[in-house]
Design an enzyme around this catalytic site. Structure first.
Site, PDB file in Angstrom:
ATOM      1  N   THR A  45      -4.050  -0.232  16.062  1.00  0.00           N
ATOM      2  CA  THR A  45      -4.929  -1.062  15.122  1.00  0.00           C
ATOM      3  C   THR A  45      -4.349  -0.807  13.674  1.00  0.00           C
ATOM      4  OG1 THR A  45      -6.578  -1.346  16.641  1.00  0.00           O
ATOM      5  CG2 THR A  45      -7.120  -1.813  14.436  1.00  0.00           C
ATOM      6  N   CYS A  98     -13.586   3.012  17.647  1.00  0.00           N
ATOM      7  CA  CYS A  98     -13.191   1.828  17.076  1.00  0.00           C
ATOM      8  C   CYS A  98     -13.867   1.054  16.216  1.00  0.00           C
ATOM      9  CB  CYS A  98     -12.474   0.943  18.276  1.00  0.00           C
ATOM     10  SG  CYS A  98     -11.559   1.711  19.458  1.00  0.00           S
TER      11      CYS A  98
HETATM   12  C1  UGA Z   1     -14.109  -1.873  21.555  1.00  0.00           C
HETATM   13  C2  UGA Z   1     -13.762  -3.444  21.868  1.00  0.00           C
HETATM   14  O1  UGA Z   1     -14.797  -3.956  22.850  1.00  0.00           O
HETATM   15  C3  UGA Z   1     -12.409  -3.468  22.445  1.00  0.00           C
HETATM   16  O2  UGA Z   1     -12.185  -4.828  22.819  1.00  0.00           O
HETATM   17  C4  UGA Z   1     -11.347  -3.134  21.716  1.00  0.00           C
HETATM   18  O3  UGA Z   1     -10.112  -2.856  22.298  1.00  0.00           O
HETATM   19  C5  UGA Z   1     -11.675  -1.499  21.433  1.00  0.00           C
HETATM   20  O4  UGA Z   1     -12.979  -1.477  20.634  1.00  0.00           O
HETATM   21  C6  UGA Z   1     -10.737  -0.976  20.316  1.00  0.00           C
HETATM   22  O5  UGA Z   1     -10.676  -1.583  19.193  1.00  0.00           O
HETATM   23  O6  UGA Z   1      -9.868  -0.357  20.857  1.00  0.00           O
HETATM   24  P1  UGA Z   1     -14.923   0.145  23.030  1.00  0.00           P
HETATM   25  O7  UGA Z   1     -15.089   0.914  21.437  1.00  0.00           O
HETATM   26  O8  UGA Z   1     -14.237   0.996  23.717  1.00  0.00           O
HETATM   27  O9  UGA Z   1     -14.213  -0.970  22.893  1.00  0.00           O
HETATM   28  O10 UGA Z   1     -16.291  -0.124  23.403  1.00  0.00           O
HETATM   29  P2  UGA Z   1     -17.658  -1.379  23.312  1.00  0.00           P
HETATM   30  O11 UGA Z   1     -17.710  -1.460  24.944  1.00  0.00           O
HETATM   31  O12 UGA Z   1     -17.045  -2.400  22.664  1.00  0.00           O
HETATM   32  O13 UGA Z   1     -18.684  -0.585  22.795  1.00  0.00           O
HETATM   33  C7  UGA Z   1     -18.768  -0.191  21.556  1.00  0.00           C
HETATM   34  C8  UGA Z   1     -20.198   0.480  21.153  1.00  0.00           C
HETATM   35  O14 UGA Z   1     -20.786  -0.832  20.989  1.00  0.00           O
HETATM   36  C9  UGA Z   1     -20.556   1.400  21.999  1.00  0.00           C
HETATM   37  O15 UGA Z   1     -21.418   2.294  21.205  1.00  0.00           O
HETATM   38  C10 UGA Z   1     -21.744   0.393  22.782  1.00  0.00           C
HETATM   39  O16 UGA Z   1     -22.923   1.124  23.170  1.00  0.00           O
HETATM   40  C11 UGA Z   1     -22.201  -0.576  21.608  1.00  0.00           C
HETATM   41  N1  UGA Z   1     -22.677  -2.053  22.254  1.00  0.00           N
HETATM   42  C12 UGA Z   1     -21.937  -2.742  22.799  1.00  0.00           C
HETATM   43  C13 UGA Z   1     -23.861  -2.162  22.097  1.00  0.00           C
HETATM   44  O17 UGA Z   1     -24.855  -1.349  21.341  1.00  0.00           O
HETATM   45  N2  UGA Z   1     -24.497  -3.357  22.388  1.00  0.00           N
HETATM   46  C14 UGA Z   1     -23.629  -4.413  23.214  1.00  0.00           C
HETATM   47  O18 UGA Z   1     -24.191  -5.384  23.669  1.00  0.00           O
HETATM   48  C15 UGA Z   1     -22.408  -3.812  23.517  1.00  0.00           C
END
Ligand code: UGA
Length: 438
Positions: A121, A260
């Protein structure tokens, strides 16, 4: 096809294993000799569902190998993916040292045409700089193309995200490179979107910041729900049912963390400022995210009064379920807030305990071996990460082990009515308080 992946971290390793799985011959390169040695011995440095089997299967099939030599990767591959870290600097902007170094190293061993793909990224316009660097440092004037191909995989479901992607973005201004990239991705049978390099780079930061924006939006709404007696889960269902909005990433909680979102949002703000178009909206996204944890702590103090010497159990330490990743975990920040206030914290995480211990991330924390052990004698329980395992714990047993059955559910995992019926005083995020009857 023959593919090299430079950087065998999260993205590089998952990408390499999935490329091998669809039949490509992959060489994963890393300058960490210990990591390469471990991988050659079948030891996977990260926990990611399905990854270990994938790596072992493809190593046995001789489609996946590991090396410390960039030259070996470049010599034996048509396409070279760069998947090295792009960590944040203190001002939020991206440290591109690793990318620049890899570009120079590729240049020094480049002998014939290759497609060089940036998967890390990076800020918009990095592709141009990578191409300039390779041109400058390659002594034999070799033809090559630089392509941007951002990744969209989520930790915890990285393998399915990569095997069945929503879309594949390829930023390229070369027909020759494009034809090769299409061959790389043909087996995945997913929609391919071709753009210029700058747009592809921007898509990545724009996607992550939009998802973070959705989370902060629902978290800001959760505060309004708490103040007005509405239920955020019902509100999220109500707005999420509109296809234009969508229900995903509208789960209110303690805020987003991980390796991320916090980094990418800060980077995007820094880029926008550098190019003279400051993205003020994203500063508010960050502010709401911080404030959400502070609001949660306030609720704890309002309920428990003094936190000093309170025995508090915490379930979940990783930044999200199904990973052992504790980087920028809101759960860790919360535990440290509690310890600073003098609380006695006993925590349990199905995969995160070891990392927290090894890296000494929460000095003063007690780590339990199970969810039930953590709640023994506790005066309250905080659910900080919504591991599905916690939904399966016998809550009657939890209640009987706790000194005072007060639950703060930071991820809205439990059903308030069930918790009330079981005799808990229960607080969710953005939900009306439910008190045990009798
Ligand atoms: C995120 C993106 O979703 C991916 O598409 C992207 O490729 C990745 O970053 C990256 O840039 O490499 P990730 O960080 O693995 O993925 O996890 P997510 O599932 O997106 O969750 C990120 C954070 O948001 C977590 O702390 C999660 O608890 C929080 N979250 C997620 C919420 O608080 N509410 C939600 O509805 C969804």
């Amino acid at each position: 096809m023959k593919i090299a992946i430079i950087g065998s971290g999260y993205v590089g390793l998952v990408t390499g294993a999935c490329f091998a799985e669809v039949g490509h011959e992959v060489i994963c390169v890393d300058n960490d000799e210990r990591k390469i040695k471990a991988l050659r011995n079948g030891k996977i440095p990260i926990y990611e569902p399905g990854l270990e089997q994938l790596v072992l299967r493809n190593v046995s099939a001789h489609r996946l190998q590991f090396t410390g030599s960039i030259e070996q990767g470049v010599d034996n591959s048509e396409v070279i993916f760069i998947a090295v870290p792009t960590p944040p600097q203190t001002d939020g902007s991206v440290d591109l040292t690793y990318i620049e170094r890899v570009a120079r190293e590729i240049a020094s061993v480049l002998k014939e045409y290759r497609v060089i793909v940036d998967k890390s990224t990076v800020p918009v316009k990095t592709g141009e700089k990578v191409a300039d660097t390779i041109r400058r440092y390659n002594k034999v004037n070799v033809d090559f193309d630089v392509v941007s191909n951002p990744e969209f995989l989520r930790e915890g479901c990285a393998v399915p995200d990569l095997m069945q992607p929503d879309r594949i973005v390829i930023g390229s201004n070369s027909e020759r490179a494009l034809a090769i990239m299409k061959k790389v991705y043909e087996p995945f049978m997913a929609p391919i979107m071709v753009t210029d390099i700058n747009s592809a780079e921007l898509i990545k930061h724009a996607a992550n910041s939009f998802l973070a924006l959705k989370i902060s939006y629902i978290n800001a709404l959760s505060a309004i729900c708490e103040a007005s007696g509405a239920d955020i889960e019902k509100v999220a269902d109500g707005i999420g049912a509109d296809k234009r909005i969508g229900r995903s990433f509208l789960n209110a909680g303690l805020g987003y963390g991980g390796s991320c979102f916090p980094k990418d949002i800060a980077a995007f703000i820094a880029i926008s400022e550098q190019i003279g178009e400051p993205f003020h909206l994203l500063r508010e996204v960050q502010r709401i995210n911080e404030h959400q944890r502070e609001r949660f702590l306030k609720r704890l103090r309002d309920t428990l009064w003094v936190l000093k010497e309170k025995r508090i159990a915490v379930w979940g330490l990783t930044f999200k379920p199904d990973t052992d990743d504790v980087r920028n975990s809101v759960a860790i920040d919360l535990v440290n807030d509690l310890i600073r206030e003098g609380a006695h914290v006993t925590a349990y995480d199905p995969k995160g305990n070891q990392r927290v211990q090894e890296l000494d991330l929460c000095p003063g924390i007690h780590l339990a071996n199970s969810a039930l052990e953590a709640v023994q004698g506790a005066e309250s329980l905080i659910l900080a990460t919504e591991w599905p395992d916690f939904g399966d714990v016998d809550l009657t047993e939890v209640r009987s082990r706790m000194h005072t059955p007060i639950v703060f559910d930071g991820r809205n995992l439990f059903d308030p009515a069930t918790m009330r019926d079981l005799g808990f005083q229960y607080y969710g995020i953005g939900r009306p308080l439910t008190k045990a009857i009798g």
